[in-house]
Structure formats: C-alpha cells, structure tokens
Design an enzyme around this catalytic site. Sequence first.
Site, mmCIF file in Angstrom:
data_model
loop_
_atom_site.group_PDB
_atom_site.id
_atom_site.type_symbol
_atom_site.label_atom_id
_atom_site.label_comp_id
_atom_site.label_asym_id
_atom_site.label_seq_id
_atom_site.Cartn_x
_atom_site.Cartn_y
_atom_site.Cartn_z
ATOM 1 N N ASP A 204 0.795 -1.219 0.000
ATOM 2 C CA ASP A 204 0.000 0.000 0.000
ATOM 3 C C ASP A 204 0.831 1.273 0.000
ATOM 4 O O ASP A 204 0.568 2.198 -0.757
ATOM 5 C CB ASP A 204 -0.919 -0.028 1.231
ATOM 6 C CG ASP A 204 -1.596 1.294 1.478
ATOM 7 O OD1 ASP A 204 -2.362 1.727 0.603
ATOM 8 O OD2 ASP A 204 -1.351 1.901 2.537
ATOM 9 N N ASP B 289 4.584 0.847 4.101
ATOM 10 C CA ASP B 289 4.474 -0.411 4.836
ATOM 11 C C ASP B 289 4.285 -1.556 3.842
ATOM 12 O O ASP B 289 4.362 -1.368 2.631
ATOM 13 C CB ASP B 289 3.324 -0.351 5.839
ATOM 14 C CG ASP B 289 2.019 0.077 5.174
ATOM 15 O OD1 ASP B 289 1.739 -0.399 4.050
ATOM 16 O OD2 ASP B 289 1.277 0.880 5.755
ATOM 17 N N TYR C 269 -7.973 2.108 6.840
ATOM 18 C CA TYR C 269 -8.744 2.517 5.666
ATOM 19 C C TYR C 269 -10.228 2.266 5.901
ATOM 20 O O TYR C 269 -10.870 1.504 5.177
ATOM 21 C CB TYR C 269 -8.259 1.782 4.412
ATOM 22 C CG TYR C 269 -6.943 2.308 3.882
ATOM 23 C CD1 TYR C 269 -6.878 3.484 3.146
ATOM 24 C CD2 TYR C 269 -5.751 1.634 4.139
ATOM 25 C CE1 TYR C 269 -5.680 3.974 2.667
ATOM 26 C CE2 TYR C 269 -4.539 2.108 3.665
ATOM 27 C CZ TYR C 269 -4.511 3.282 2.934
ATOM 28 O OH TYR C 269 -3.317 3.759 2.469
ATOM 29 N N GLU D 260 4.946 10.379 3.787
ATOM 30 C CA GLU D 260 4.720 9.011 3.333
ATOM 31 C C GLU D 260 4.323 9.038 1.865
ATOM 32 O O GLU D 260 3.925 10.074 1.315
ATOM 33 C CB GLU D 260 3.649 8.289 4.157
ATOM 34 C CG GLU D 260 3.581 6.800 3.821
ATOM 35 C CD GLU D 260 2.923 5.956 4.885
ATOM 36 O OE1 GLU D 260 3.146 4.734 4.890
ATOM 37 O OE2 GLU D 260 2.177 6.503 5.715
#
Length: 570
Positions: free
Chosen positions: A183, A186, A335, A543
């Site tokens: 994703d 990670d 999510y 990120e």
Amino acid sequence: MPRPPTTWCSRSPARITTACSRRAPSWKVLFNAFFSSKAEVTSVRLNGEVLCIAEGGTTGTGGTTGTTAGTTAGTTAGTTAATTAGTTPATTAGTTAATTAGTTAGTTAATTAGSTAATTEGTTIPTSDLPYDYNEVLMKSLLFYEAQRSGPLPAGNRVSWRGDSALGDIGDNGEDLTGGYYDAGDHVKFGFPMAGMTTVLAWGALDFADGYAAAGQTGYVLDAIRWATDYFVKCHVAPTTFYGQLGDGDIDHAWWGRPEEMTMSRPAYKITASAPGSDLAGETAAALAAASLVFRPSDPSYADVLLSHARQLYSFADTYRGEYHNSITDAATFYRSWSGYGDELTWAAAWLYKATQEASYLTDAQQHFQQFSALSQRASEFSWDGKHAGAQVLLYQLTGDAQYGALVSQFCDWLVSGAPRTPQGQLFLQQWGSLRHAANAALICLEAAEAGLSPTQYRQLAKEQINLMLGDAGRSYVVGFGSNPPQRPHHKASSCPDLPAACGWNEYNSAAPNPQVLNGALVGGPDANGDYQDVRSDYVKNEVTTDYNSGFQSAVAGLLSLHVRGLYPA
C-alpha cells in the site's frame, strides 16, 4: 483530411498494426509489429522516416531506437520483439494469463517473460516546450509502482533493490494470494485503496492513452494495471468471497525492514455473504470493469475474464450490503470506509455500463444515485474513500444529463475560486496527503473538461496544481524528479542499504537520505501553511502510497494528452 500514414518494415512481418488517435489534431500512429523472433526486425519506417532499428543499426533521423524508459524493447526472455501498444500477452511462459478464481499458485500474468513492458512505443514526443518533462514524470511514476510490487517479480524487473517477497501469502484454504501492491511505506496489501488506485489508473489509461503513448509508457501502464487486476482475480475465490487484505496493520507497522525479509504472520481477511463489504466489492468491480476496457482492444479474452469477475463482484456488493471495515475489522484503523458504500455502488454500476453498454447497469447507477443523498451534493474531494465526484463526472460523460454536469461544475468551480489553498496556491482539501487530494481534483476537472465543461478554466486549474507539485511551489514533491526532491520518504524498503547490510529501526531514525531512490513517488505534501519538512518519520507529509500516485499520474497523462492535441493551457 490528411492522408493516412503508410508503414514499411524490412523482412516480412507476421502482422502489422496501426492505429490513429481519435483526438489527435493530425495523424498520430501507434505502430507495432509482431515477429516470430527479435532478429527478424532490421528497421521500421513511417512515411519514409526510420522509427526503430535493429541493435547495431543507425537511424537517419537521430530518432529513438525503439526503447522506453531506457529499457530495450523486448527485454525479457521469450518476449515478442514488439507488441501492439496496449497489448498484454495473454500467456506467460505458457500459462494462460486470463486466470479465474483459483489461479495457479505463483503465476501472475505480468511476472514472467511476456511482460507488456517490453513494448516498443515508437517515437517519444519531445516536451521541451512544456514547463516540466512530463514524459520523465510518467516514466518515474510507473517505476514507483514497480517498487511497490509484492510477490514474485518478473524477469524484467527494473527496480534493482527489490526482489521477490511475501511468497507465502495464502488464503484460509491455501489459495495463492501472492502479487498485488504494498500500500505505502508499509507492506500490507489493503484491497480497498488498491482497487481505487486501479480504477483511477485505468481511467487515465483509457481517456489519455495518447499522453501515455507520447511518453512511450503505454506498455508500462498496462503492466501496472494488470499487476493489480491479476491479484484481484486471485482474491475473488468464489462469487461471494473476496480477500480484501493481506497482512495485519499493527504487526506490520511494528517492524521496519525490507519486504524480502519479512517473517511476521500475514493473515488473510475476506468478505463473504455473511460478512459483506459493498464498498470493497463495489470498488473492485469498478476497477475490473474499467480495466476490461483498457485490455479489450488488445487482449479480449483477458478483458472477458475481468468483466466476468466485475459482474459477480458488483452483484455481491449490491445484494449483500454492508461496510467492509465491519467485516475486515483490521482495516477500520487504517482505511475505514467513512463515506459508506453508496458511492462505490454507483461508481461500479456506471463503469459496468461503460464496459457492457447494458442498460440495466445504467439504471442501477441512476437508482443508487437517487438512493444515497450524498451523491446529489457537491463533492468535497475525490479519493480512495469518496467516489462521489468521480461518479458524477462519469455519469455525465455517459449520459449528458445536466443534473450530473451541474454537480461536477459546482465541484470544479469551487476548486477554482472557493476551496482552501496554501500560500503557494496548492489546493488544501485535507491534511493527510494534501498533494494526493490536489492531484485527484486536477484529474476530475480534466475529465470534466473532456466532457465539455469549462475546458479552458478547468484545464488551467489542473496545469497549475500539477506544476506546483513538480516545482512551481519552490521545490519538487516527487522523489527523483526536479529541483530539491524529497530524499527521505517514509518508506521501509527504500530506507534500507544494499544487501547484505542489515536494515531496521536505525535506518528509520537516520537523518541520512534513503539509500535507494524511490523514483516517481509523490509524497504527502505541505500543511495548510505550505510548510513541509523532508523527514522520514513524518508519515503525514512524507509518506508515499499507491493511491497518491494514481490521480497524479493520470492527471500528468492528461496534460500530456492536451499537449499532443495542441490544447495545453497557455
């Protein structure tokens, strides 16, 4: 009318194909040939101009030699010398790629010799008259997707610091669930945002195909889409059973290192008729329906497989209703489907109508639109969670109904003159991944412009927002591109030194740049004040995720498409 182009190729080809862009202001040819062996190709000419030559030859025009992104076309063993732009070979090393649920373990269509990335795209159109090299941006964004791949990597892997990983990903009954994408920084495979990412990539590949072709990236974007769709087919193990997550978020986040060296437990989570997930199943149906359109011209058998799964998943989503995070509870922390599932049902039905032209799907989409009141309001974003703006513009494109067009105009008009912005002018719709939201907004307004809604104004907005990300805000926010790009993205694998050196929390805490360049990754971006620090530990601003790049990449392809058609905003 200009005369159609003529083609000539030395030796006798098994098949010659040409296609002209439906929107190009002059003849634009996507030329490819199929040969029984690479050695048969000595040169290819278009209207007398040498476009590509065999290894060791020369061109008379200083043009390309049939390579894309620096990779020789035909790079992987056994790959056809030049495949049709947009073609994905239906087999890999003799295994049928049009897999059904229960795909042979370890096989994914884009993982072995036969990858579409070994595609000769023809001459790359120069972008020297543009403010940024969009060709390079597209190429590097697609490299980012390759860096995010899970499972057995193809022979033509272009990211040298990545290798095979998560080869033990299986379902409750031993189903092969390898493949797909990690994703973000990670290594969890979250199915809901992965599906949303795939739909958006397919949308851009469909509507801005000439942009990808101009950059020489058609084969690579098809591979990026197929890496996801092959995985979704594997995860759909029965009509009402779909694996929507691989890996535990908390366990994964407690460890820092290379995906190739993971040893933690990676549980598989699924939705079923008794534990439904209409949002997850609906979005995956949308992704597969959109992808079926992408592959339909070149690989109709694979398109049929994708469409079959899309139909079943949509029926599953509509019949057994519920929010997926109540069934896959681990996803709720990471999510959660905040917007519910009405937008995904509408979005999926609209894509299925586009893919099938069956009126029942359009009726469903219109009924969902009426049933879920949020869809008839101005959207505030377009994201992995909220598909309202996407559904509105897609329904307008499909029907021309003014009610949908009015909602799209309300959204884009608000973006132009009413939405919050940073001091640099970037749209600031949410704090987390602010650039992702600005890029997605740019894509929606480009699609609105394609439908004839305020094209000058909306295209200018898209140009403004994308160029702010590439450098107009004073720096680049795309790793490996432009001036002062991010060097410390919050990303485990790229923070690790070359093997055999160890990698762990010391690398996370290091102030040094990431040893591996995560080319093409769009970082989260600035806060409301326009402030940004290139700090690895800042997972809000620094990120990277696959959904960040999907709208961004599609919007860049849209700007390149405008350039090809002579419509790029002044």
